[in-house]
Design a protein around this motif. Structure first.
Motif, PDB file in Angstrom:
ATOM      1  N   SER A  56       0.831  -1.201   0.000  1.00 32.63           N
ATOM      2  CA  SER A  56       0.000   0.000   0.000  1.00 32.63           C
ATOM      3  C   SER A  56       0.874   1.262   0.000  1.00 32.63           C
ATOM      4  CB  SER A  56      -1.009  -0.008   1.152  1.00 32.63           C
ATOM      5  OG  SER A  56      -0.337  -0.085   2.376  1.00 32.63           O
TER       6      SER A  56
ATOM      7  N   LYS B 283      -5.324  -4.584  -5.770  1.00 30.31           N
ATOM      8  CA  LYS B 283      -4.880  -3.201  -5.635  1.00 30.31           C
ATOM      9  C   LYS B 283      -5.269  -2.370  -6.860  1.00 30.31           C
ATOM     10  CE  LYS B 283      -3.616  -1.375  -2.984  1.00 30.31           C
ATOM     11  NZ  LYS B 283      -2.682  -0.688  -2.143  1.00 30.31           N
TER      12      LYS B 283
ATOM     13  N   ALA C 201      -7.521   0.953  -6.771  1.00 29.39           N
ATOM     14  CA  ALA C 201      -7.022   2.186  -7.379  1.00 29.39           C
ATOM     15  C   ALA C 201      -7.989   2.676  -8.458  1.00 29.39           C
ATOM     16  CB  ALA C 201      -5.639   1.947  -7.965  1.00 29.39           C
TER      17      ALA C 201
ATOM     18  N   LEU D 288     -14.090   7.323  -7.885  1.00 35.26           N
ATOM     19  CA  LEU D 288     -14.649   8.114  -6.786  1.00 35.26           C
ATOM     20  C   LEU D 288     -14.129   9.548  -6.841  1.00 35.26           C
ATOM     21  CD1 LEU D 288     -14.594   5.586  -3.805  1.00 35.26           C
ATOM     22  CD2 LEU D 288     -16.546   6.317  -5.178  1.00 35.26           C
TER      23      LEU D 288
ATOM     24  N   HIS E  23     -14.909  -0.353  -4.054  1.00 35.49           N
ATOM     25  CA  HIS E  23     -13.730   0.259  -3.422  1.00 35.49           C
ATOM     26  C   HIS E  23     -13.632  -0.166  -1.953  1.00 35.49           C
ATOM     27  CE1 HIS E  23     -10.582   3.334  -2.888  1.00 35.49           C
ATOM     28  NE2 HIS E  23     -11.157   3.618  -1.735  1.00 35.49           N
TER      29      HIS E  23
ATOM     30  N   THR F  76     -10.913  -2.918  -0.446  1.00 34.38           N
ATOM     31  CA  THR F  76      -9.914  -2.409   0.517  1.00 34.38           C
ATOM     32  C   THR F  76      -9.995  -3.161   1.835  1.00 34.38           C
ATOM     33  OG1 THR F  76     -11.427  -0.680   1.200  1.00 34.38           O
ATOM     34  CG2 THR F  76      -9.656  -0.025  -0.258  1.00 34.38           C
TER      35      THR F  76
ATOM     36  N   VAL G 126      -8.240  -6.410   1.300  1.00 28.60           N
ATOM     37  CA  VAL G 126      -6.795  -6.197   1.233  1.00 28.60           C
ATOM     38  C   VAL G 126      -6.237  -5.926   2.643  1.00 28.60           C
ATOM     39  CG1 VAL G 126      -5.085  -4.489   0.497  1.00 28.60           C
ATOM     40  CG2 VAL G 126      -6.708  -5.412  -1.160  1.00 28.60           C
TER      41      VAL G 126
ATOM     42  N   THR H  24      -4.823   5.565   6.128  1.00 23.62           N
ATOM     43  CA  THR H  24      -5.769   5.377   5.024  1.00 23.62           C
ATOM     44  C   THR H  24      -6.990   4.543   5.422  1.00 23.62           C
ATOM     45  OG1 THR H  24      -3.877   5.426   3.573  1.00 23.62           O
ATOM     46  CG2 THR H  24      -5.933   4.802   2.593  1.00 23.62           C
ATOM     47  N   ILE H  25      -6.760   3.431   6.116  1.00 25.90           N
ATOM     48  CA  ILE H  25      -7.903   2.575   6.464  1.00 25.90           C
ATOM     49  C   ILE H  25      -8.826   3.288   7.455  1.00 25.90           C
ATOM     50  CG2 ILE H  25      -6.583   1.316   8.245  1.00 25.90           C
ATOM     51  CD1 ILE H  25      -9.425  -0.112   6.073  1.00 25.90           C
TER      52      ILE H  25
ATOM     53  N   GLY I 299     -10.637   6.022   5.778  1.00 25.68           N
ATOM     54  CA  GLY I 299     -11.637   5.334   4.956  1.00 25.68           C
ATOM     55  C   GLY I 299     -12.874   4.985   5.762  1.00 25.68           C
TER      56      GLY I 299
ATOM     57  N   LEU J 169     -16.685   6.195   5.390  1.00 25.95           N
ATOM     58  CA  LEU J 169     -17.826   5.273   5.274  1.00 25.95           C
ATOM     59  C   LEU J 169     -18.956   5.717   6.204  1.00 25.95           C
ATOM     60  CD1 LEU J 169     -19.106   2.698   4.210  1.00 25.95           C
ATOM     61  CD2 LEU J 169     -17.879   1.415   5.965  1.00 25.95           C
TER      62      LEU J 169
ATOM     63  N   HIS K 252      -7.028  11.076   3.233  1.00 24.45           N
ATOM     64  CA  HIS K 252      -7.214   9.867   2.428  1.00 24.45           C
ATOM     65  C   HIS K 252      -6.674  10.087   1.015  1.00 24.45           C
ATOM     66  CE1 HIS K 252      -9.319   5.960   2.241  1.00 24.45           C
ATOM     67  NE2 HIS K 252      -9.588   6.241   0.969  1.00 24.45           N
TER      68      HIS K 252
ATOM     69  N   GLY L 247      -3.813   8.655  -1.311  1.00 26.11           N
ATOM     70  CA  GLY L 247      -4.502   7.802  -2.286  1.00 26.11           C
ATOM     71  C   GLY L 247      -4.180   8.094  -3.734  1.00 26.11           C
TER      72      GLY L 247
ATOM     73  N   ALA M  81      -2.465   5.415  -6.101  1.00 28.22           N
ATOM     74  CA  ALA M  81      -3.197   4.823  -7.222  1.00 28.22           C
ATOM     75  C   ALA M  81      -2.346   4.884  -8.491  1.00 28.22           C
ATOM     76  CB  ALA M  81      -4.525   5.549  -7.426  1.00 28.22           C
TER      77      ALA M  81
ATOM     78  N   THR N 107       0.179   2.220  -8.275  1.00 26.62           N
ATOM     79  CA  THR N 107      -0.447   0.907  -8.462  1.00 26.62           C
ATOM     80  C   THR N 107      -0.658   0.632  -9.942  1.00 26.62           C
ATOM     81  OG1 THR N 107      -1.535   1.024  -6.314  1.00 26.62           O
ATOM     82  CG2 THR N 107      -2.487  -0.490  -7.911  1.00 26.62           C
TER      83      THR N 107
HETATM   84  C1  HEM Z   1     -14.987   9.914  -1.134  1.00 23.96           C
HETATM   85  C2  HEM Z   1     -14.733   8.702  -1.113  1.00 23.96           C
HETATM   86  C3  HEM Z   1     -13.422   8.018  -1.425  1.00 23.96           C
HETATM   87  C4  HEM Z   1     -12.447   8.330  -2.342  1.00 23.96           C
HETATM   88  C5  HEM Z   1     -12.453   9.470  -3.331  1.00 23.96           C
HETATM   89  C6  HEM Z   1     -11.394   7.346  -2.218  1.00 23.96           C
HETATM   90  C7  HEM Z   1     -10.230   7.307  -2.983  1.00 23.96           C
HETATM   91  C8  HEM Z   1      -9.185   6.431  -2.794  1.00 23.96           C
HETATM   92  C9  HEM Z   1      -7.998   6.324  -3.616  1.00 23.96           C
HETATM   93  C10 HEM Z   1      -7.715   7.139  -4.856  1.00 23.96           C
HETATM   94  C11 HEM Z   1      -7.202   5.350  -3.084  1.00 23.96           C
HETATM   95  C12 HEM Z   1      -5.833   4.881  -3.584  1.00 23.96           C
HETATM   96  C13 HEM Z   1      -5.842   3.504  -4.142  1.00 23.96           C
HETATM   97  C14 HEM Z   1      -4.513   2.803  -3.961  1.00 23.96           C
HETATM   98  O1  HEM Z   1      -4.024   2.662  -2.826  1.00 23.96           O
HETATM   99  O2  HEM Z   1      -3.934   2.376  -4.954  1.00 23.96           O
HETATM  100  C15 HEM Z   1      -7.863   4.861  -1.916  1.00 23.96           C
HETATM  101  C16 HEM Z   1      -7.353   3.878  -1.078  1.00 23.96           C
HETATM  102  C17 HEM Z   1      -8.036   3.348  -0.022  1.00 23.96           C
HETATM  103  N1  HEM Z   1      -9.354   3.592   0.346  1.00 23.96           N
HETATM  104 FE1  HEM Z   1     -10.515   5.027  -0.435  1.00 23.96          FE
HETATM  105  N2  HEM Z   1     -11.728   6.474  -1.221  1.00 23.96           N
HETATM  106  C18 HEM Z   1     -12.967   6.839  -0.724  1.00 23.96           C
HETATM  107  C19 HEM Z   1     -13.713   6.221   0.269  1.00 23.96           C
HETATM  108  C20 HEM Z   1     -13.251   5.142   1.016  1.00 23.96           C
HETATM  109  C21 HEM Z   1     -13.996   4.458   2.025  1.00 23.96           C
HETATM  110  C22 HEM Z   1     -15.423   4.809   2.423  1.00 23.96           C
HETATM  111  C23 HEM Z   1     -13.177   3.472   2.528  1.00 23.96           C
HETATM  112  C24 HEM Z   1     -13.382   2.429   3.595  1.00 23.96           C
HETATM  113  C25 HEM Z   1     -14.297   2.134   4.343  1.00 23.96           C
HETATM  114  C26 HEM Z   1     -11.919   3.560   1.850  1.00 23.96           C
HETATM  115  C27 HEM Z   1     -10.839   2.773   2.136  1.00 23.96           C
HETATM  116  C28 HEM Z   1      -9.628   2.841   1.471  1.00 23.96           C
HETATM  117  C29 HEM Z   1      -8.445   2.116   1.857  1.00 23.96           C
HETATM  118  C30 HEM Z   1      -8.306   1.185   3.060  1.00 23.96           C
HETATM  119  C31 HEM Z   1      -7.458   2.410   0.909  1.00 23.96           C
HETATM  120  C32 HEM Z   1      -6.033   1.905   0.893  1.00 23.96           C
HETATM  121  C33 HEM Z   1      -5.956   0.554   0.325  1.00 23.96           C
HETATM  122  C34 HEM Z   1      -4.587   0.009   0.552  1.00 23.96           C
HETATM  123  O3  HEM Z   1      -3.704   0.787   0.886  1.00 23.96           O
HETATM  124  O4  HEM Z   1      -4.389  -1.171   0.385  1.00 23.96           O
HETATM  125  N3  HEM Z   1     -11.992   4.573   0.919  1.00 23.96           N
HETATM  126  N4  HEM Z   1      -9.075   5.521  -1.760  1.00 23.96           N
END
Ligand code: HEM
Ligand code: FES
Lengths: 250, 222
Positions: free
Chosen positions: A215, B15, B19, B25, B79, B83, B86, B114-115, B118, B122, B169, B173, B177, B180
């Motif tokens: 990650s 992943k 991404a 989103l 998404h 996640t 993962v 990030t988690i 996230g 949620l 986030h 993120g 992404a 990734t």
């Molecule tokens: C407005 C809403 C959201 C947007 C725009 C968004 C966007 C993103 C983006 C662009 C990434 C990067 C992907 C990557 O690591 O390659 C990411 C990662 C992640 N998102 Fe979101 N996300 C949103 C909502 C959420 C929600 C609601 C959750 C969980 C309940 C969440 C959990 C995660 C987690 C845990 C990662 C990291 C995954 C990892 O590192 O393995 N996200 N998000």
């Protein structure tokens, strides 16, 4: 210097381990970290106690055998270093130093701070090689390699396979190691024929061995004794995506 | 089809899904912010909600709106579900942790959280969608309903905390992404990192500004 060590002691894989406290007395600031443990072990042996088990071999940062987490950091407090080339002058008199083994589901503890890293060998065996009939060495100029590719491949090939990337990763991911093994071949002409099969087999085994997912925390890059870059992980992802989309094999 | 299943459930495949759907989103955020900015359009005939209501009513009367809403829900669902999967694997990968942890300088507050950000998002989503989409409209008009929901310190603070989480986030993120997807290049990566940070700040800042305006300055419910 006088130090207090808190060392992970564990009889074998089946037993439960715990931190135990030892005093390290009269340590020279010029001693290496492993020499410091040697001195503590000498004393334990004199007292008839079981010495602390830890892996090491070359003690000059090239073999990848040493593997201690020191105060929460794989290979200790210095960036891009092996623990065998870490010296006690980087600590202060009176410091408390916590020493633990690499922690990962894929690296079970064998004893104390020694873990079983055979998973790394299995990953390499899954595709980190090229299959060519052996024979006399071909002419060095028969296959031309652009300098830029050769440099990048060499940077990836500097990996000593110590597994510090796994130990340092918050997710216990092996991505940096795997990406180095995949990159060193993907960048060279010799690696092309088995390119797709290699990335598919190696990444599939990575999952099966129980390593975590990348990650992009970048702790591996900050820890790696050979300063291998996460750009290699991006290359691995590209290789993976292209292999999944273009290879005809199921 | 077996290969597809294997691809989708592989470590890198998962992943890539996170991404890709995270990227979708982000696109949604842009559209959503664009719509919300109608809240600040000039009043027409003494009605400050004229443009916003017009925009909302036009959007809601499109034939595709139900499909679009279902699609958006699916994007969120994928998404979040992937996640969590993962993250669960990542936690399982180190069953016995270190007694002492110190970071070597790679991890940042935003990458480490990030988690958690996230999960805050949620919770925010559930509260926000329930309030804005499923509650009885105040006077049948969306503008006054939105003001009704946003007005007051508790609402404003809730929205600000959640938007701070959004900013954190996204600041990890977006560049994650890109990596990734396999994009890492000496020329472009520094630009992507800055753009990602800028995107995070602009999104969190703009939605946050709407929350401040609605909470304390728009003159909604007393
Ligand atoms: C407005 C809403 C959201 C947007 C725009 C968004 C966007 C993103 C983006 C662009 C990434 C990067 C992907 C990557 O690591 O390659 C990411 C990662 C992640 N998102 Fe979101 N996300 C949103 C909502 C959420 C929600 C609601 C959750 C969980 C309940 C969440 C959990 C995660 C987690 C845990 C990662 C990291 C995954 C990892 O590192 O393995 N996200 N998000
Ligand atoms: S013992 Fe060989 S690298 Fe440390």
């Amino acid at each position: 210097m006088n130090l207090t060590l808190k060392v992970w002691r564990q009889k074998d894989g089946a037993s439960r381990g715990a931190l135990e406290t030892y005093a390290a007395r009269d340590i020279s600031p010029d001693a290496s970290f492993l020499e410091m443990i040697d001195i503590v072990n000498e004393e334990l042996i004199r007292e008839g106690k079981d010495p602390i088990a830890f892996d090491n071999d070359c003690r000059e940062g090239i073999c990848g055998t040493c593997s201690l987490v020191v105060n929460g950091r794989a290979h200790g407090p210095q960036r891009n270093h092996t623990v065998c080339t870490l010296h006690m002058r980087h600590f202060k008199d009176g410091d408390v130093i916590v020493v633990e083994p690499w922690r990962s589901r894929a690296f079970p503890v064998i004893k104390d701070c020694v873990v079983d890293r055979a998973a790394l060998d299995r990953l390499t065996a899954a595709g980190g090689y090229i299959s060519v009939p052996t024979g006399s060495a071909v002419d060095a100029n028969a296959i031309l390699v652009p300098r830029d590719s050769a440099e990048k491949a060499m940077d990836a090939a500097a990996c000593i396979g110590c597994g510090a990337c796994v130990a340092a990763c918050p997710n216990a991911s092996v991505s940096l190691f795997l990406a180095a093994k995949i990159s060193q071949l993907a960048l060279l002409p010799q690696g092309q024929p088995e390119r797709e099969r290699r990335v598919k087999a190696m990444t599939a085994l990575m999952k099966a061995e129980g390593f975590g997912n990348c990650s992009w925390e970048r702790e591996c890059e900050a820890t790696c004794p050979k300063d291998i870059k996460i750009a290699n992980i991006s290359r691995m992802n590209r290789e993976f995506l292209l292999a999944a989309l273009s290879s005809a094999e199921h | 089809m077996n290969w597809l299943c294997e691809f989708m459930t592989s470590s890198i495949g998962k992943k890539l899904e996170v991404a890709l759907f995270g990227f979708f989103l982000c696109m949604f955020l842009v559209v959503h912010l664009g719509g919300n900015l109608f809240l600040w359009a000039p009043a027409v005939g003494g009605d400050p909600g004229h443009w916003f209501n017009l925009y909302a009513n036009t959007l809601e009367s499109q034939f595709f709106i139900t499909f679009a809403e279902l699609g958006l829900a699916a994007v969120f669902l994928v998404h979040i579900a992937v996640t969590l999967w993962v993250q669960w694997e990542n936690w399982k990968a180190r069953p016995i942790g270190y007694t002492t942890t110190a970071w070597a300088g790679g991890r940042t507050i935003s990458s480490a959280s990030t988690i958690y950000t996230g999960v805050i998002l949620l919770i925010f989503l559930i509260v926000h969608v329930r309030a804005m989409r499923f509650e009885e409209r105040f006077g049948g008009q969306l503008y006054s309903h939105v003001l009704h929901e946003l007005t007051g310190t508790p609402a404003a603070v809730f929205y600000l905390v959640c938007m701070a989480a959004l900013g954190l986030h996204l600041s990890h993120g977006v560049q994650a992404a890109a990596r990734t997807f396999g994009i890492d290049h000496p020329k472009f990566t520094p630009i992507i990192e800055k753009l990602g940070l800028a995107f995070a700040i602009v999104m969190a800042g703009s939605f946050g500004a709407i929350a401040v305006w609605g909470g304390w300055f728009a003159g909604g419910k007393p």
